[in-house]
Design a protein around this motif. Sequence first.
Motif, PDB file in Angstrom:
ATOM      1  N   GLU A  53       4.345 -39.591   5.657  1.00  0.00           N
ATOM      2  CA  GLU A  53       4.922 -38.264   5.822  1.00  0.00           C
ATOM      3  C   GLU A  53       4.017 -37.365   6.658  1.00  0.00           C
ATOM      4  OE1 GLU A  53       7.603 -37.546   1.820  1.00  0.00           O
ATOM      5  OE2 GLU A  53       5.418 -37.375   1.661  1.00  0.00           O
ATOM      6  N   LEU A  54       2.702 -37.449   6.400  1.00  0.00           N
ATOM      7  CA  LEU A  54       1.760 -36.637   7.163  1.00  0.00           C
ATOM      8  C   LEU A  54       1.753 -37.068   8.628  1.00  0.00           C
ATOM      9  CD1 LEU A  54      -0.365 -34.419   7.138  1.00  0.00           C
ATOM     10  CD2 LEU A  54      -2.076 -36.126   6.482  1.00  0.00           C
ATOM     11  N   PHE A  60       9.530 -29.848   1.108  1.00  0.00           N
ATOM     12  CA  PHE A  60       8.252 -29.600   1.788  1.00  0.00           C
ATOM     13  C   PHE A  60       7.981 -28.111   1.920  1.00  0.00           C
ATOM     14  CE2 PHE A  60       6.429 -28.596   6.026  1.00  0.00           C
ATOM     15  CZ  PHE A  60       5.123 -28.970   5.754  1.00  0.00           C
ATOM     16  N   LEU A 107       4.887 -35.728  10.260  1.00  0.00           N
ATOM     17  CA  LEU A 107       4.800 -34.282  10.471  1.00  0.00           C
ATOM     18  C   LEU A 107       3.908 -33.954  11.661  1.00  0.00           C
ATOM     19  CD1 LEU A 107       5.350 -31.360   9.457  1.00  0.00           C
ATOM     20  CD2 LEU A 107       3.259 -31.590   8.092  1.00  0.00           C
ATOM     21  N   THR A 161      -2.418 -31.689   0.005  1.00  0.00           N
ATOM     22  CA  THR A 161      -2.593 -32.994   0.644  1.00  0.00           C
ATOM     23  C   THR A 161      -4.004 -33.146   1.191  1.00  0.00           C
ATOM     24  OG1 THR A 161      -0.239 -33.032   1.246  1.00  0.00           O
ATOM     25  CG2 THR A 161      -1.711 -34.519   2.456  1.00  0.00           C
ATOM     26  N   ASP A 216       1.891 -27.402   0.550  1.00  0.00           N
ATOM     27  CA  ASP A 216       1.698 -28.825   0.268  1.00  0.00           C
ATOM     28  C   ASP A 216       0.602 -29.416   1.147  1.00  0.00           C
ATOM     29  OD1 ASP A 216       3.773 -28.638  -1.530  1.00  0.00           O
ATOM     30  OD2 ASP A 216       5.285 -29.424  -0.153  1.00  0.00           O
ATOM     31  N   LEU A 217       0.403 -28.844   2.329  1.00  0.00           N
ATOM     32  CA  LEU A 217      -0.622 -29.360   3.243  1.00  0.00           C
ATOM     33  C   LEU A 217      -2.022 -29.128   2.673  1.00  0.00           C
ATOM     34  CD1 LEU A 217       0.889 -28.118   6.631  1.00  0.00           C
ATOM     35  CD2 LEU A 217       0.945 -30.434   5.676  1.00  0.00           C
ATOM     36  N   ARG A 268       3.452 -31.600  -5.171  1.00  0.00           N
ATOM     37  CA  ARG A 268       3.861 -32.330  -3.969  1.00  0.00           C
ATOM     38  C   ARG A 268       2.664 -32.607  -3.074  1.00  0.00           C
ATOM     39  NH1 ARG A 268       6.003 -35.151  -0.258  1.00  0.00           N
ATOM     40  NH2 ARG A 268       7.854 -34.511   0.922  1.00  0.00           N
ATOM     41  N   LEU A 326       1.855 -34.966   0.428  1.00  0.00           N
ATOM     42  CA  LEU A 326       2.464 -35.798   1.455  1.00  0.00           C
ATOM     43  C   LEU A 326       1.796 -37.166   1.489  1.00  0.00           C
ATOM     44  CD1 LEU A 326       3.493 -32.957   2.293  1.00  0.00           C
ATOM     45  CD2 LEU A 326       3.263 -33.706   4.658  1.00  0.00           C
ATOM     46  N   SER A 327       2.609 -38.198   1.615  1.00  0.00           N
ATOM     47  CA  SER A 327       2.060 -39.545   1.794  1.00  0.00           C
ATOM     48  C   SER A 327       1.517 -39.653   3.217  1.00  0.00           C
ATOM     49  CB  SER A 327       3.152 -40.590   1.572  1.00  0.00           C
ATOM     50  OG  SER A 327       4.137 -40.507   2.603  1.00  0.00           O
ATOM     51  N   LEU A 344      11.430 -34.778   5.670  1.00  0.00           N
ATOM     52  CA  LEU A 344      10.540 -34.448   4.559  1.00  0.00           C
ATOM     53  C   LEU A 344      11.325 -33.742   3.464  1.00  0.00           C
ATOM     54  CD1 LEU A 344       7.401 -33.140   6.483  1.00  0.00           C
ATOM     55  CD2 LEU A 344       7.619 -35.291   5.254  1.00  0.00           C
TER      56      LEU A 344
END
Length: 369
Positions: free
Chosen positions: A192-193, A301, A196, A309, A305-306, A186, A188-189, A298
């Motif tokens: 999405e980021l 999540f 967030l 990303t 995932d961060l 996963r 984040l696009s 999300l």
Amino acid sequence: MKMRLTDLGVKKLSLPEKSQVTYWDETTPGFGVRCSSKRKSYVVMYGRDRRLKTLGRHPELPLSEARKKAKLFQATQVQAGGHDAVFEYQAVAEEYLRDCRQRLRGSTLKGYVLYLTHISFEGPISDITQGQVVRAIERYTKSPSSQNYAFTTFKVFFNWAVRRQYLAANPLQALKRPNKSQPRERVLSDDELRMLLKRTLKHRGRFNDIVTLLALTGQRKGEIANLLWSEIDDDLLVLSADRTKNKREHAVPLGPKALALLRDIEGGSRYVFGTPADDKPYNGWSRSQRRIVEETGLVHFTLHDLRRTFSTIHARMGTPIHVTEKLLNHVSGTISGVAAVYNRHSYMEEMREAVAQYDEYIAKLLEGC
């Protein structure tokens, strides 16, 4: 009373004026030296009612010989079917968890305590079969990942019990984890980021600030959640070896947005995000994370995932992979093995450049928010 029995240690043990005191050997379960008002005697515990057998007196019987006699007697009891009653599963599991509390990180310990206390067995540890363990795990949880974690917990526990001579063999040794693990991919696009960070920056608070700093630095959850003010050195985040997963000191530059966030946090504790309640840094995180998912939409999540990303964005920006790995404090990537031994370059300037570019990327992402 437990201690590591040595020749000098046994010699220095004092005799009590009244009653008796037994010192149990930390390296040989069930073996110890009993001190009375007149003598010191080596003993071994056996049987369901934990009876004691005297092996001989000190100093006539050397410690090394007494230990051998104890192990031989225990082996004889195993063959006779009477020895393992001494080593009840519950008692061994409790001792194992006490040992874990002295040497494991909080997050690892939390899982061990969860499974070993909620999945329990009655009777001698040697009577437990692999089928019993597998079925007990399946009854406790239907989640494939949880079943795998529970299985690994018990396999590690039984290995420990073998090393401590509570068991002759690990019942799970020949088995593999029950479910094939699917590594998370996963990432984040940008949308999405943006969504967030827009939320965490607007609704400040302990959890949201931690999430923001994770997104800005790419560091591990535990490292940021337990961040100390003393670990902020000008524009550097400096983590000691005992605070990192790979046990290596880690120094990473902080960008303007991360520094601005830290400057805006009131320092009333040695912890940046406040002293973890009851030493549980993740208290309330599940609830806070669910709220983020509900409010942002999300899907699937997790906080890790961060980190993935962060790495992906650096690849997109053209950051050299070895620089990204230095930022993430990875040791199993392009600079490992012999190369890691001889390449002592810190890449600090390269990391500063990459962090500055990443900060600009995030700034553009948040324009108009």
